[in-house]
Design a protein around this motif. Structure first.
Motif, short mmCIF file in Angstrom:
data_model
loop_
_atom_site.label_atom_id
_atom_site.label_comp_id
_atom_site.label_asym_id
_atom_site.label_seq_id
_atom_site.Cartn_x
_atom_site.Cartn_y
_atom_site.Cartn_z
N ILE A 48 4.56 -7.56 0.18
CA ILE A 48 4.55 -9.16 1.28
C ILE A 48 4.60 -9.00 2.85
N ASN A 49 3.61 -9.62 2.75
CA ASN A 49 2.76 -9.87 4.55
C ASN A 49 3.08 -10.53 5.29
N LEU A 50 3.30 -10.39 6.38
CA LEU A 50 3.32 -12.19 7.37
C LEU A 50 2.11 -12.25 7.57
N LEU A 51 1.80 -13.62 7.38
CA LEU A 51 0.64 -14.44 7.44
C LEU A 51 0.79 -16.12 8.61
N PRO A 58 -0.64 -5.74 9.23
CA PRO A 58 -0.59 -4.45 8.35
C PRO A 58 0.35 -4.46 7.71
N VAL A 59 1.90 -4.76 8.88
CA VAL A 59 3.37 -4.25 7.89
C VAL A 59 4.19 -4.62 7.10
N ARG A 86 9.15 -0.76 3.83
CA ARG A 86 7.82 -1.05 4.76
C ARG A 86 6.80 -0.27 4.59
N TYR A 87 5.83 -1.39 4.57
CA TYR A 87 4.58 -0.24 4.46
C TYR A 87 3.32 -0.40 5.53
N GLY A 102 -3.86 -4.11 -2.27
CA GLY A 102 -4.05 -2.95 -0.31
C GLY A 102 -3.78 -2.21 -0.67
N VAL A 103 -4.99 -1.04 -0.23
CA VAL A 103 -4.47 -0.04 -0.03
C VAL A 103 -3.05 0.23 0.86
N VAL A 104 -1.70 0.77 0.83
CA VAL A 104 -0.72 0.69 1.85
C VAL A 104 -0.60 2.87 1.78
N GLU A 105 0.38 2.67 2.99
CA GLU A 105 1.08 3.63 3.15
C GLU A 105 2.39 3.43 3.44
N MET A 106 2.90 4.65 3.15
CA MET A 106 4.19 3.90 3.39
C MET A 106 4.49 4.52 4.87
N LEU A 107 5.70 3.80 5.12
CA LEU A 107 6.53 4.24 6.47
C LEU A 107 7.77 4.94 5.84
N ASP A 108 8.13 5.61 6.87
CA ASP A 108 9.20 6.79 6.96
C ASP A 108 10.86 6.31 7.59
N ASP A 109 11.15 5.53 7.06
CA ASP A 109 12.03 4.51 7.05
C ASP A 109 13.92 5.34 7.37
#
Length: 170
Positions: A48-51, A58-59, A86-87, A102-109
């Motif tokens: 889910i991304n904010l539109l 992108p996050v 998050r990604y 989407g091609v996503v890269e996971m964020l390190d939380d």
């Protein structure tokens, strides 16, 4: 999700989902009904991304379907989802069915060790502030299980009454 980048279905919405948050959604568009049914059947996540104003930030946050709470005669349905992680979207395209992937890269939380006293003091101050600003609205207060690890920051951000742009910046 061990690969640093992978492809997931995306569901751009006018909201921000945080890890461990729960949301109720009404699914009515055919493309998203297809996407959600596949997610349920395969046990996979979607993003889910904010539109806002035709711009997809992108996050975003991966989500899992916890349950289908109601079905309707027209084939639409209500679901309850939970935010996972998050990604950042690095690229996206329209799937053959019409929703975005989407091609996503996971964020390190991962959090550094925060002393319990500091975390609990922050939760108490937050709850005191909510009681003063929103008296009688106890649902805005942090519950004990929301004060663990990174969950405290996401729970505060979710409950603080921020507009969507502010939530996205967090």
């Amino acid at each position: 999700m061990s690969d640093p980048k992978h492809t997931i279905p995306l569901f751009p919405l006018g909201l921000v989902l945080f890890p461990d948050s729960r949301l109720h959604l009404h699914i009515f568009e055919e493309r998203y009904k297809t996407m959600i049914r596949a997610s349920i059947a395969e046990g996979t996540v979607f993003g889910i991304n904010l539109l806002q104003e035709r711009y997809m930030f992108p996050v975003g946050c991966t989500a899992e379907v916890l349950r289908v709470s109601r079905g309707y005669p027209d084939g639409s349905f209500d679901i309850v989802i939970r935010g996972i992680a998050r990604y950042t979207v690095t690229d996206y395209h329209e799937s053959p069915v019409g929703y975005f992937e989407g091609v996503v890269e996971m964020l390190d939380d991962t959090a550094t060790d925060v002393p319990d006293r500091l975390r609990l003091d922050a939760a108490a101050m937050y709850n005191n502030l909510m009681d003063v600003v929103f008296p009688g609205q106890d649902d805005l207060n942090l519950r004990e299980e929301e004060t663990q690890g990174l969950g405290i920051s996401y729970a505060m951000a979710e409950k603080a009454g921020l507009d969507m742009s502010s939530r996205q910046r967090l």
